[in-house]
Design a protein around this motif. Structure first.
Motif: not given
Length: 271
Positions: A79-98
């Motif tokens: 996800l980080e590589k996609i953001g840097k390569t294409f210059g776009v923000p990225t979003v992903t789910d989280i499930h627990e506080s940690q």
């Protein structure tokens, strides 16, 4: 409003709706990069602000042996590589506080799954990262009740909240979208999004694999733009039949260009 949350988003000055799109889950670097590249090309064509979506891990599965991911750090680095390569923000789910701080080190937007939208500790942890927080409305909640989820994030010191509708439970194995919820959620002064693919899921199938009606994605998306949704959420894949998660309700990647062209015409008509 999305460019205020994500000032570096491409096409941020556009009057278009914004798009969150990508595969349900990160299945590997090559396919994720290929999907991102194609969507970036299409969204640039129509000047649509774009956020790449991909779950680094799937925690909510029907069966114990369902695909959950390729490894947290490995997927987050993609996800980080996609953001840097294409210059776009990225979003992903989280499930627990940690998970909040861990995921925030790699992505721009933290997504709260619908089943977890009332979890105060999770919302607070996401808010405290300073990242944009996209809260999916629970299938069991009214639009009005989502103001409390928004307030939890804001009270934790983070004003960057997005609300995403993904339909309401209608019987045991179907969902239905109540478009009256959009003006309600917009009244909270946050961007509103229609999840065009998960709203067409058919959960709780006897096979243990969630079904869907992807042929209605265009219908859901058109209606959302017409009623004033600020953004659309669309899971897409070049081979949905063989996707490792939620293939039954994903849009075939080859159909995205034509769909966005139609939606842009509707947007222009209702501005």
């Amino acid at each position: 409003m999305i460019n205020k949350y994500l000032p570096n988003i491409k096409n941020g000055s556009s009057s278009s709706f914004f798009l969150m799109a990508g595969p349900c889950a990160i299945e590997g670097e090559e396919i994720a990069m290929r999907i991102a590249e194609k969507i970036v090309t299409i969204t640039d064509k129509y000047s649509i602000p774009y956020i790449f979506k991909g779950s680094y891990r799937k925690a909510n599965r029907s069966k114990g042996n369902s695909f959950t991911g390729i490894g947290d750090e490995k997927a987050l680095k993609i996800l980080e590589k996609i953001g840097k390569t294409f210059g776009v923000p990225t979003v992903t789910d989280i499930h627990e506080s940690q998970e909040a701080a861990m995921a925030a080190a790699y992505v721009d937007v933290l997504q709260i799954p619908a089943f977890l939208c009332r979890q105060t500790d999770l919302l607070n942890a996401a808010a405290e990262t300073g990242k944009v927080v996209n809260i999916k409305k629970g299938q069991f909640l009214s639009a009005e009740s989502m103001k409390f989820a928004v307030e939890k994030v804001q009270d934790a010191g983070n004003e960057k909240v997005i609300l995403t509708d993904r339909g309401n439970t209608f019987g045991y194995q179907d969902l239905i979208v109540d478009y009256r919820g959009f003006p309600v959620m917009k009244s909270f002064n946050v961007p509103t999004v229609m999840d065009c693919t998960h709203s067409l899921q058919q959960p709780n199938q006897s096979s243990g694999v969630t079904g869907g009606k992807p042929e209605l994605i265009e219908t859901i998306a058109k209606a959302a733009i017409a009623v004033g949704a600020d953004g659309l959420f669309i899971e897409t894949h070049p081979d949905p039949a063989n996707a490792k998660s939620d293939g039954a309700n994903m849009l075939h990647l080859d159909l995205l260009d034509g769909l966005l062209e139609k939606l842009m015409k509707i947007k222009q008509a209702v501005i």
